[in-house]
Design a protein around this motif. Structure first.
Motif, PDB file in Angstrom:
ATOM      1  N   SER A 165      25.363  23.951  47.158  1.00  0.00           N
ATOM      2  CA  SER A 165      24.437  24.100  48.270  1.00  0.00           C
ATOM      3  C   SER A 165      24.660  25.423  49.003  1.00  0.00           C
ATOM      4  CB  SER A 165      24.601  22.906  49.199  1.00  0.00           C
ATOM      5  OG  SER A 165      25.008  23.308  50.446  1.00  0.00           O
ATOM      6  N   LEU A 166      23.565  26.068  49.320  1.00  0.00           N
ATOM      7  CA  LEU A 166      23.619  27.408  49.890  1.00  0.00           C
ATOM      8  C   LEU A 166      22.378  27.598  50.752  1.00  0.00           C
ATOM      9  CD1 LEU A 166      25.087  30.182  49.680  1.00  0.00           C
ATOM     10  CD2 LEU A 166      23.500  30.729  47.846  1.00  0.00           C
ATOM     11  N   ASP A 167      22.589  27.932  52.029  1.00  0.00           N
ATOM     12  CA  ASP A 167      21.454  28.198  52.909  1.00  0.00           C
ATOM     13  C   ASP A 167      21.340  29.701  53.136  1.00  0.00           C
ATOM     14  OD1 ASP A 167      20.894  25.583  53.096  1.00  0.00           O
ATOM     15  OD2 ASP A 167      21.647  25.290  55.131  1.00  0.00           O
ATOM     16  N   VAL A 180      30.527  18.868  58.358  1.00  0.00           N
ATOM     17  CA  VAL A 180      31.247  20.109  58.649  1.00  0.00           C
ATOM     18  C   VAL A 180      32.658  19.732  59.079  1.00  0.00           C
ATOM     19  CG1 VAL A 180      31.228  22.222  59.997  1.00  0.00           C
ATOM     20  CG2 VAL A 180      29.083  21.085  59.430  1.00  0.00           C
ATOM     21  N   SER A 181      33.657  20.149  58.305  1.00  0.00           N
ATOM     22  CA  SER A 181      35.018  19.739  58.644  1.00  0.00           C
ATOM     23  C   SER A 181      35.664  20.748  59.581  1.00  0.00           C
ATOM     24  CB  SER A 181      35.848  19.536  57.389  1.00  0.00           C
ATOM     25  OG  SER A 181      35.725  20.655  56.551  1.00  0.00           O
ATOM     26  N   ASP A 182      35.816  21.955  59.154  1.00  0.00           N
ATOM     27  CA  ASP A 182      36.330  22.988  60.046  1.00  0.00           C
ATOM     28  C   ASP A 182      35.897  24.317  59.481  1.00  0.00           C
ATOM     29  OD1 ASP A 182      38.224  23.818  58.045  1.00  0.00           O
ATOM     30  OD2 ASP A 182      39.340  22.017  58.547  1.00  0.00           O
ATOM     31  N   SER A 183      36.306  25.366  60.142  1.00  0.00           N
ATOM     32  CA  SER A 183      35.771  26.665  59.740  1.00  0.00           C
ATOM     33  C   SER A 183      36.333  27.146  58.409  1.00  0.00           C
ATOM     34  CB  SER A 183      36.076  27.689  60.827  1.00  0.00           C
ATOM     35  OG  SER A 183      37.454  27.661  61.103  1.00  0.00           O
ATOM     36  N   LEU A 184      37.378  26.496  57.937  1.00  0.00           N
ATOM     37  CA  LEU A 184      37.995  26.956  56.694  1.00  0.00           C
ATOM     38  C   LEU A 184      37.311  26.392  55.458  1.00  0.00           C
ATOM     39  CD1 LEU A 184      41.719  26.646  57.709  1.00  0.00           C
ATOM     40  CD2 LEU A 184      40.378  28.728  57.500  1.00  0.00           C
ATOM     41  N   GLN A 185      36.737  25.223  55.612  1.00  0.00           N
ATOM     42  CA  GLN A 185      36.128  24.587  54.442  1.00  0.00           C
ATOM     43  C   GLN A 185      34.617  24.686  54.550  1.00  0.00           C
ATOM     44  OE1 GLN A 185      37.635  20.639  54.165  1.00  0.00           O
ATOM     45  NE2 GLN A 185      39.758  21.303  54.242  1.00  0.00           N
ATOM     46  N   PRO A 186      33.969  24.930  53.423  1.00  0.00           N
ATOM     47  CA  PRO A 186      32.504  25.023  53.488  1.00  0.00           C
ATOM     48  C   PRO A 186      31.923  23.662  53.850  1.00  0.00           C
ATOM     49  CG  PRO A 186      33.258  25.021  51.217  1.00  0.00           C
ATOM     50  CD  PRO A 186      34.484  25.094  52.070  1.00  0.00           C
ATOM     51  N   PRO A 187      30.826  23.634  54.589  1.00  0.00           N
ATOM     52  CA  PRO A 187      30.191  22.359  54.907  1.00  0.00           C
ATOM     53  C   PRO A 187      29.773  21.658  53.623  1.00  0.00           C
ATOM     54  CG  PRO A 187      29.246  24.149  56.183  1.00  0.00           C
ATOM     55  CD  PRO A 187      30.112  24.771  55.152  1.00  0.00           C
ATOM     56  N   GLY A 200      36.810  13.638  63.421  1.00  0.00           N
ATOM     57  CA  GLY A 200      37.144  15.042  63.599  1.00  0.00           C
ATOM     58  C   GLY A 200      36.135  15.975  62.955  1.00  0.00           C
ATOM     59  N   HIS A 201      35.313  15.452  62.060  1.00  0.00           N
ATOM     60  CA  HIS A 201      34.287  16.295  61.443  1.00  0.00           C
ATOM     61  C   HIS A 201      33.044  16.298  62.336  1.00  0.00           C
ATOM     62  CE1 HIS A 201      35.891  16.264  57.062  1.00  0.00           C
ATOM     63  NE2 HIS A 201      36.872  16.375  57.945  1.00  0.00           N
ATOM     64  N   ARG A 202      32.187  17.270  62.129  1.00  0.00           N
ATOM     65  CA  ARG A 202      30.924  17.312  62.863  1.00  0.00           C
ATOM     66  C   ARG A 202      29.775  17.047  61.911  1.00  0.00           C
ATOM     67  NH1 ARG A 202      31.297  22.958  64.286  1.00  0.00           N
ATOM     68  NH2 ARG A 202      33.110  22.919  62.931  1.00  0.00           N
ATOM     69  N   MET A 203      28.709  16.509  62.436  1.00  0.00           N
ATOM     70  CA  MET A 203      27.497  16.328  61.633  1.00  0.00           C
ATOM     71  C   MET A 203      26.573  17.492  61.975  1.00  0.00           C
ATOM     72  SD  MET A 203      26.988  12.254  62.154  1.00  0.00           S
ATOM     73  CE  MET A 203      26.176  11.788  60.653  1.00  0.00           C
ATOM     74  N   ARG A 204      26.004  18.052  60.951  1.00  0.00           N
ATOM     75  CA  ARG A 204      25.116  19.195  61.184  1.00  0.00           C
ATOM     76  C   ARG A 204      23.761  18.914  60.533  1.00  0.00           C
ATOM     77  NH1 ARG A 204      26.683  24.833  58.567  1.00  0.00           N
ATOM     78  NH2 ARG A 204      28.058  25.009  60.369  1.00  0.00           N
ATOM     79  N   LEU A 205      22.741  18.995  61.347  1.00  0.00           N
ATOM     80  CA  LEU A 205      21.382  18.903  60.836  1.00  0.00           C
ATOM     81  C   LEU A 205      20.873  20.319  60.643  1.00  0.00           C
ATOM     82  CD1 LEU A 205      18.678  17.429  60.260  1.00  0.00           C
ATOM     83  CD2 LEU A 205      18.215  17.577  62.705  1.00  0.00           C
ATOM     84  N   ALA A 206      20.516  20.626  59.405  1.00  0.00           N
ATOM     85  CA  ALA A 206      19.971  21.956  59.142  1.00  0.00           C
ATOM     86  C   ALA A 206      18.523  21.798  58.683  1.00  0.00           C
ATOM     87  CB  ALA A 206      20.795  22.667  58.072  1.00  0.00           C
TER      88      ALA A 206
END
Lengths: 278, 841
Positions: B430-432, B476-483, B520-526
């Motif tokens: 997956s790639l936006d 989205v886990s954290d900035s180190l791992q891709p969503p 601890g993870h975030r949900m992201r609606l894109a």
């Protein structure tokens, strides 16, 4: 006339503990066990922080999160060392006496054979248990000093369990690690009664452990693998989960006790009938 | 004994190996048939179907199963499953659908006028087979199973033919129009977004690369391409009407009402409520072609009993869970065709990551289930607050570069998908593209959130005309791992902003997935304007996107959990049994108890003592002698005479084969208490090398359990004569020092009977002399000493009595003086007597 002789007073545990304690290998083994957590601490402090790109948090990624995480990690990576320690204490105990020729003098003292084995087994298992326990305890101490006392973070999801909830479970984990080593200890002990070579007994037990590890990687064996003595060795990881699952550990305990009971019974039976020629 | 054990083990290993590698008997053989059927709207078109019939392995009459293949493949792809089912006691018929494989005719997409009619005639054919169980004349007991295209024919046939008794459709469609023109606003395929990549892939398999599955893999790629005629190149083996419709929709990207009508005619949506056969719907979680929502439609369309399974697989790959699916399929068929009592199955089950197996630590899959099928909105909804400002996004001219979610066919090639293979292809591609996405995120979750179904969100879109967006819900886990985009699923949305208005509000349903968002993870609606798999407008445009309602509704299914497996019986039975066996092993293995003896003051009495080693060599052979109090007895004999063996038997180290040894009247057995009156030194010293001489003596005495006051350490230390060396570690001692220490140890407690084996070995002449005196003195106090030696002079000078052994037998015994007197002329030396006795002279 020696009317003071009583079979049930021969080879007191205290005597056997002293006999074994002053040996260099006892010291070295405990030294190794106690040093390992510190070596790991240094490794984590010196090495670059790993950024695991995968989705799942591995137990190693969380090792520096706190004392409990560190102790769990230490336990998970040092399985082989624990096996060697247990095999050493249990495999060496009778075989080295045979090797030194002191076995025959103990038997002629006379220490009855069953009693000799019993006392030696208790002391060997005691040393082995102390070695197995000392490592995670030292890891807790080292982890607390190096990374602080913190709630445990669960591998995989990264959830946290309060430290006070996790501590009793950690005791269960250590207990389970001990029970798992029963098979190694019992086998080493059996071999110890069969050979005059301490290395042979230790190596034989470690060798069997390695063979089991290899066999359990053969998926074609299917369910049979569940009955390998080493199969459930890592089941304790399920105790450190938000919802602990003890089913794997129960199976591990069952397997361990089964093998250990048979092996120990066999070692007593063999030793009773053995002609001691060493 | 050892050889016997080794032999048994070897035989056991051999037996198991042979059993494992023994070739299994020949499998069920299929019978190739060409069955001619007549179909078409007017029942006037003859089609030759290429079929294979597998009779039930057990013979007799059995229920029948029709196995339908996937799109682009043929009956051969079902051969293995057909064999398995035939082995399990079914009459199985596989066939190549019209337009596929060696069957004639053209592809009509499971149309009721074509393919459905064909299958009805196959059922007629089955009804005439002697192997097939009949419900009544012309009505065989029959089930149908198949994946994708084959799943749809199962559903369609069950709707049009009441004779079908159970079906297991996998990864298939409910509404082909909706599957190809999805719209997350729920406004139907007419306003949907064209799934161009999958549609093209699907259509492209219709006739050109025959004989390979939709997930045909590398095999299909390696085949030599045949030249095509213009008509073939245009339409492959499609029916011309279908070909025309496809060409129209593929070029415009819009679903015409005719196209929707045509596609729906081939879809279960057109036969709602008419499917009475019990239906097991198996849908893949990794399927961007026929999503889980399609199975939901089918679940509602089926009137009969229905069960829904979401497995780890689908057209995009995944594990495939081949064995699990087969087991469930067989269970369903057994339940409804053989009417075997099966446990009341759950209505709904999901494959989930089950962490790791406690034993193997391999990833395992769990199959939690519920008794009710919850649908796509779950049994409960958790609102999750999303945040993010109004955002400007663009649709790039020509729709490129497109964002990527899944690439059709890639999963199939890599992982084998539902058609076989156990490969894991959890490849996330997956790639936006930047500038194309509006993103709204939640705060880090405080607790894990299980999404089961389709989450929904309310958005407001500012712009003009038709706006195409793709809704994605990332983890989205954290900035180190891709969503992570769960299963690579997206939800296309098309909204129309009315004339005169600047914006429109829309409730969009996000992709249906089963996914655990960890704490601890975030949900992201894109919301993205492009996707490689879909047809998007070519005109450049820019929109503004905002949340109309910050709450993202996340459905979960309560009680969706795997029943905990009960503790296996062996968990408690095995250790108990082992302990019982161990106790039996110990109880039966007791050594013989010493026969009660009457205490006497005869220090040693040996009667008929015999010991043979395992090779049959008799080390001691019927040896009898007796030692009286106060004697110093020399046990004399050449090497191998059995002296040491005799001494070991005296110490209870070796079990005699016959005869007895009595020490002060008590019979010697291993560990007999009377051994406490015996001091011994046999075959060299035995000390713990790491301890000092003193510690060794102390600990040895402590090991006897007797009070230290009885030990007479001072006398012993005097005999050892080691001086200060007594405090050094034994490993530093010379041979002679150890020897003296060992004799001192034997004398600890001043035992009434002292047995010494070659005590003067390694001693220098003054020490030998001293030792001689020590032994004589020791015996003068009423104690008894037995010394073995091969040094004749030694015995002559030390001993009062002598026992001569040779080859395990007693040769002579008596006072040394008498023995010397019996010398028959060879001189008065013991050496001569001895050599004479053993016959070496």
């Amino acid at each position: 006339m020696s009317t003071t002789y009583a079979a049930n007073k021969t080879l007191p545990l205290r005597v056997e503990i002293v006999r074994q304690f002053k040996r260099r290998r006892t010291m070295v083994m405990f030294g190794l066990m106690l040093a390992l957590p510190w070596i790991l601490v240094i490794a984590f402090k010196v090495g670059p922080q790993s950024n695991n790109p995968g989705n799942a948090l591995r137990i190693s990624d969380l090792a520096s999160a706190g004392a409990l995480n560190f102790a769990a990690f230490s336990l998970s990576v040092s399985v082989f060392l624990l096996v060697v320690a247990v095999a050493l204490f249990c495999g060496d105990t009778v075989a080295s006496e045979a090797n030194w020729s002191s076995l025959r003098y103990l038997l002629a003292a006379p220490v009855p054979r069953d009693r000799l084995l019993r006392q030696k087994l208790i002391v060997a298992m005691g040393y082995a248990a102390a070695a197995v326990i000392s490592m995670p305890l030292m890891a807790l101490l080292a982890g607390t000093l190096a990374f602080g006392w913190d709630d445990i973070q669960v591998p995989g999801t990264g959830e946290t369990i309060p430290a006070m909830d996790a501590l009793p479970r950690f005791a269960i984990v250590i207990g389970y690690a001990l029970v798992c080593q029963l098979v190694t200890g019992a086998l080493a002990f059996l071999l110890s009664t069969m050979t005059d070579s301490p290395l042979g007994a230790v190596g034989g037990a470690v060798g069997l452990w390695i063979v089991c590890q290899i066999l359990q990687a053969v998926e074609a064996l299917g369910v049979i693998r569940e009955f390998l003595p080493t199969f459930w060795n890592n089941a304790w990881l399920d105790a450190i989960a938000p919802e602990p699952d003890y089913s794997g550990m129960a199976k591990g305990v069952a397997i361990s006790i089964t093998y250990a009971a048979l092996l120990i019974a066999l070692s007593f039976r063999r030793f009773r009938h053995k002609d001691v020629v060493s | 004994m050892k050889r016997m054990a080794a032999l048994v083990v070897a035989l056991a290993v051999l037996g198991v190996t042979v059993w494992l590698v023994w070739p299994s008997g020949p499998g069920v053989q299929g019978q190739e048939q060409r069955i001619t059927v007549v179909d078409g709207p007017n029942d006037d078109q003859k089609v030759d179907l290429d079929t294979t019939f597998f009779p039930p392995a057990q013979g007799g009459k059995a229920p029948a199963v029709l196995l339908a293949h996937g799109f682009g493949s043929a009956k051969e792809s079902m051969r293995n499953q057909a064999r398995q089912l035939a082995e399990a006691g079914y009459a199985v018929l596989t066939w190549s659908a019209r337009g596929f494989g060696k069957s004639t005719g053209q592809i009509a997409l499971n149309s009721p006028d074509y393919e459905v009619k064909d299958v009805k005639q196959l059922i007629d054919w089955l009804a005439k087979r002697p192997e097939v169980l009949l419900d009544k004349e012309g009505d065989p007991r029959v089930g149908m199973a198949g994946g994708s295209y084959g799943g749809a024919i199962s559903l369609m046939t069950a709707a049009y033919d009441d004779r079908v008794d159970a079906i297991v459709p996998q990864i298939t469609w409910y509404d082909l129009a909706d599957a190809l023109f999805p719209n997350g606003t729920g406004q139907g395929p007419e306003s949907g977004v064209f799934k161009k990549a999958w549609a093209g892939f699907f259509f492209g398999r219709g006739g050109i690369a025959q004989g390979s599955g939709l997930q045909g893999g590398l095999e299909a790629l390696n085949r030599q391409v045949q030249p095509l005629s213009p008509e073939e190149a245009r339409c492959g083996r499609f029916l011309p009407e279908i070909c025309d419709v496809y060409q129209q929709i593929a070029s415009t990207g819009k679903a015409t009402p005719e196209a929707v009508a045509l596609l729906r005619k081939s879809s279960p949506v057109s036969v709602q409520g008419r499917i009475k056969a019990p239906t097991l719907l198996i849908q893949g979680q990794r399927d961007s072609l026929f999503t889980l929502a399609q199975a939901d439609g089918n679940a509602r369309a089926v009137a009969g009993p229905v069960q829904v399974m979401w497995f780890d697989g689908g057209h995009d790959g995944g594990n495939g869970e081949v064995d699990y699916l087969y087991e469930k399929t067989l269970g369903w068929l057994d339940r409804w065709l053989k009417q075997q009592p099966q446990p009341e199955g759950p209505a709904f089950s999901v494959t989930r990551d089950g962490g790791r197996d406690p034993g193997t630590r391999q990833r395992i899959r769990l199959h939690p289930e519920t008794a009710q099928y919850p649908g796509l909105s779950g049994t409960m909804t958790t609102p999750v607050e999303l945040r993010g400002p109004e955002q400007n996004i663009v649709n790039p001219p020509g729709g490129t570069p497109p964002s990527i979610s899944t690439v059709p066919g890639v999963g199939g090639l890599l992982g084998g998908g539902g058609s076989g293979g156990g490969g894991q292809s959890n490849l996330s591609v997956s790639l936006d593209m930047p500038g194309q996405s509006a993103v709204f995120e939640s705060a880090p979750l405080t607790r894990p959130l299980q999404l089961t179904g389709g989450a929904s969100a309310k958005i407001r879109v500012y712009g003009k005309g038709e706006v195409t967006l793709f809704g994605k819900l990332y983890d989205v886990s954290d900035s180190l791992q891709p969503p992570n985009l769960p299963s690579g699923q997206i939800s296309p949305v098309k909204v129309t902003i009315p004339e005169g208005a600047d914006s429109v509000e829309a409730t969009i349903t996000l992709p249906v997935v089963d996914y655990l968002f960890p704490a601890g993870h975030r949900m992201r609606l894109a919301l993205t304007t492009t996707d490689m798999g879909f047809s998007t407008p070519a005109e450049p445009a820019s929109y503004r996107v905002a949340l109309a309602d910050p709450a993202l509704a996340v459905p979960s299914v309560k009680g969706l959990s795997e029943p905990p497996p009960g503790l296996a019986w062996w968990v408690w039975a095995m250790p108990l049994a082992a302990i019982v066996v161990a106790a039996a092993v110990l109880a039966t293995g007791r050594t013989r108890r010493a026969r009660a003896g009457t205490a006497s003051d005869v220090p040693l009495e040996i009667t008929g003592l015999t010991k043979a080693y395992s090779n049959g060599f008799k080390a001691v052979d019927d040896l009898s002698f007796r030692v009286e109090q106060g004697q110093v007895l020399g046990l004399l004999g050449p090497n191998g005479a059995g002296k040491t063996t005799t001494m070991r038997m005296m110490m209870g180290l070796i079990h005699p084969d016959g005869g007895t040894i009595r020490i002060f009247g008590e019979e010697v057995t291993p560990g007999a208490p009377v051994l406490s009156r015996l001091g011994s030194f046999v075959e060299g010293p035995g000390f713990l090398p790491h301890l000092s001489g003193r510690e060794n003596l102390d600990l040895y005495w402590a090991a006897t359990g007797r009070p230290a006051s009885e030990a007479h350490f001072d006398e012993a230390l005097e005999i050892a004569g080691l001086g200060n060396a007594i405090n050094r570690a034994v490993r530093t001692y010379s041979q002679g020092m150890r020897q003296r220490l060992a004799i001192a140890q034997a004398m600890l407690g001043l035992p009434d009977l002292l047995v010494l084996d070659e005590p003067t070995n390694g001693l220098d002449p003054p020490q030998i002399r001293e030792m001689r005196e020590v032994l004589k003195r020791y015996a003068q106090d009423g104690r008894t000493v037995i010394v073995s030696s091969h040094l004749l002079a030694e015995v002559e000078q030390t001993c009062s009595h002598v026992v001569v052994m040779h080859r395990g037998k007693l040769v002579s015994e008596g006072p040394v003086a008498r023995l010397l007197a019996t010398s028959n002329g060879h001189g008065p030396r013991l050496e001569d007597v001895f050599l004479d006795l053993i016959g070496e002279k």
